[in-house]
Design an enzyme around this catalytic site. Structure first.
Site, PDB file in Angstrom:
ATOM      1  N   GLY A 117       3.065   4.560  -6.405  1.00  0.00           N
ATOM      2  CA  GLY A 117       2.222   5.497  -5.667  1.00  0.00           C
ATOM      3  C   GLY A 117       0.766   5.215  -5.946  1.00  0.00           C
ATOM      4  N   MET A 133      -3.239   6.407  -7.125  1.00  0.00           N
ATOM      5  CA  MET A 133      -3.734   7.090  -8.322  1.00  0.00           C
ATOM      6  C   MET A 133      -3.614   8.599  -8.129  1.00  0.00           C
ATOM      7  SD  MET A 133      -6.953   4.718  -9.415  1.00  0.00           S
ATOM      8  CE  MET A 133      -7.267   5.548 -10.972  1.00  0.00           C
ATOM      9  N   PHE A 134      -3.469   9.312  -9.205  1.00  0.00           N
ATOM     10  CA  PHE A 134      -3.354  10.781  -9.224  1.00  0.00           C
ATOM     11  C   PHE A 134      -2.065  11.289  -8.569  1.00  0.00           C
ATOM     12  CE2 PHE A 134      -7.825   9.502  -8.475  1.00  0.00           C
ATOM     13  CZ  PHE A 134      -8.327   9.750  -9.746  1.00  0.00           C
ATOM     14  N   SER A 135      -1.097  10.405  -8.373  1.00  0.00           N
ATOM     15  CA  SER A 135       0.125  10.815  -7.674  1.00  0.00           C
ATOM     16  C   SER A 135       1.209  11.321  -8.627  1.00  0.00           C
ATOM     17  CB  SER A 135       0.666   9.648  -6.844  1.00  0.00           C
ATOM     18  OG  SER A 135       0.987   8.558  -7.690  1.00  0.00           O
ATOM     19  N   LYS A 158       2.615   9.417 -11.244  1.00  0.00           N
ATOM     20  CA  LYS A 158       3.528   8.353 -11.689  1.00  0.00           C
ATOM     21  C   LYS A 158       3.829   8.454 -13.187  1.00  0.00           C
ATOM     22  CE  LYS A 158       0.785   5.047 -10.459  1.00  0.00           C
ATOM     23  NZ  LYS A 158      -0.318   5.890  -9.936  1.00  0.00           N
ATOM     24  N   GLU A 162       1.541   1.259 -15.699  1.00  0.00           N
ATOM     25  CA  GLU A 162       0.480   0.413 -15.137  1.00  0.00           C
ATOM     26  C   GLU A 162       1.004  -1.001 -14.859  1.00  0.00           C
ATOM     27  OE1 GLU A 162      -2.372   1.770 -14.397  1.00  0.00           O
ATOM     28  OE2 GLU A 162      -3.004   3.188 -15.965  1.00  0.00           O
ATOM     29  N   CYS A 176      -5.380  10.109   2.316  1.00  0.00           N
ATOM     30  CA  CYS A 176      -4.312   9.805   3.277  1.00  0.00           C
ATOM     31  C   CYS A 176      -4.789   8.649   4.172  1.00  0.00           C
ATOM     32  CB  CYS A 176      -3.966  11.046   4.105  1.00  0.00           C
ATOM     33  SG  CYS A 176      -5.211  11.473   5.340  1.00  0.00           S
ATOM     34  N   CYS A 229      -7.833   9.519   6.574  1.00  0.00           N
ATOM     35  CA  CYS A 229      -9.098   9.706   5.856  1.00  0.00           C
ATOM     36  C   CYS A 229      -9.587   8.386   5.263  1.00  0.00           C
ATOM     37  CB  CYS A 229      -8.939  10.770   4.769  1.00  0.00           C
ATOM     38  SG  CYS A 229      -8.722  12.433   5.448  1.00  0.00           S
TER      39      CYS A 229
HETATM   40 ZN    ZN Z   1      -6.653  13.096   4.524  1.00  0.00          ZN
END
Ligand code: ZN
Length: 198
Positions: free
Chosen positions: A12, A14-16, A18, A91, A179, A182
């Protein structure tokens, strides 16, 4: 009774989450009484504590963190204990392609192999050996943050906030999770998007 080896990949942006998912699986293994080794690339392990350290610190059982010099997967044979029944890699995108061969062999030896890593770099390209690892895995899970721009859609890429163009620029402050729509909108606008957290 020998275990059936397998490879599970958690991928995924970053910040997801994992590392959280990796720590959850490590905790399960420790409760089952299995010895665990967690491999991390040394250069991203330097300095402040990383997510996975903090999440693992509270776990009870036989686990060790092994920093791998320069992410050089070639040396994994000498670094990984024979009795580590669970080998977790965090990582994984920073390791070279030797990691694929090692993971396959650990599975053949009956070990549980847990791999977490970024699926794509900030340019939407497969990162390191992650693509190959996802191909050979028994199971692949993609986890997602929420987009920090529209705050509605699932994020899918780590958007770089700084102007540096190298593939590897370490530091969470340099990125935000966006997303697809964006990401394209920000790409068209050029560098300069600033994350504004609620
Ligand atoms: Zn978005």
């Amino acid at each position: 009774m020998p275990m059936a080896g397998f490879i599970k990949v958690i991928a995924g942006e970053m910040f997801s989450g994992k590392s959280t998912e990796l720590a959850r699986l490590v905790e399960r293994a420790l409760i089952a009484g299995l010895p665990v080794q967690v491999l991390v690339p040394a250069f991203s392990h330097r300095g402040s504590l990383r997510d996975v350290d903090e999440r693992l610190a509270r776990l009870v059982g036989r686990w060790t963190i092994v920093p791998v010099p320069d992410g050089a997967a070639e040396r994994l044979d000498e670094l990984v204990d024979r009795d580590a029944l669970v080998v977790a890699v965090d990582e994984a995108q920073f390791f070279d392609r030797h990691l694929v061969t090692h993971c396959r062999r650990w599975r053949a030896e009956g070990r549980q192999v847990l791999v977490a890593g970024l699926d794509m770099d900030y340019r939407e390209q497969p990162f390191g050996a992650m693509g190959d690892l996802m191909c050979i895995a028994n199971e692949v899970v993609k986890v997602h943050a929420v987009c920090t721009r529209c705050r509605q859609a699932d994020a899918f890429i780590s958007h770089r906030l700084s102007a540096e163009s190298a593939q590897v620029v370490v530091g969470e402050h340099n990125y935000t999770a966006l997303c697809g729509d964006c990401y394209r909108a920000e790409g068209a606008a050029g560098i300069g998007y600033t994350r504004s957290m609620p």
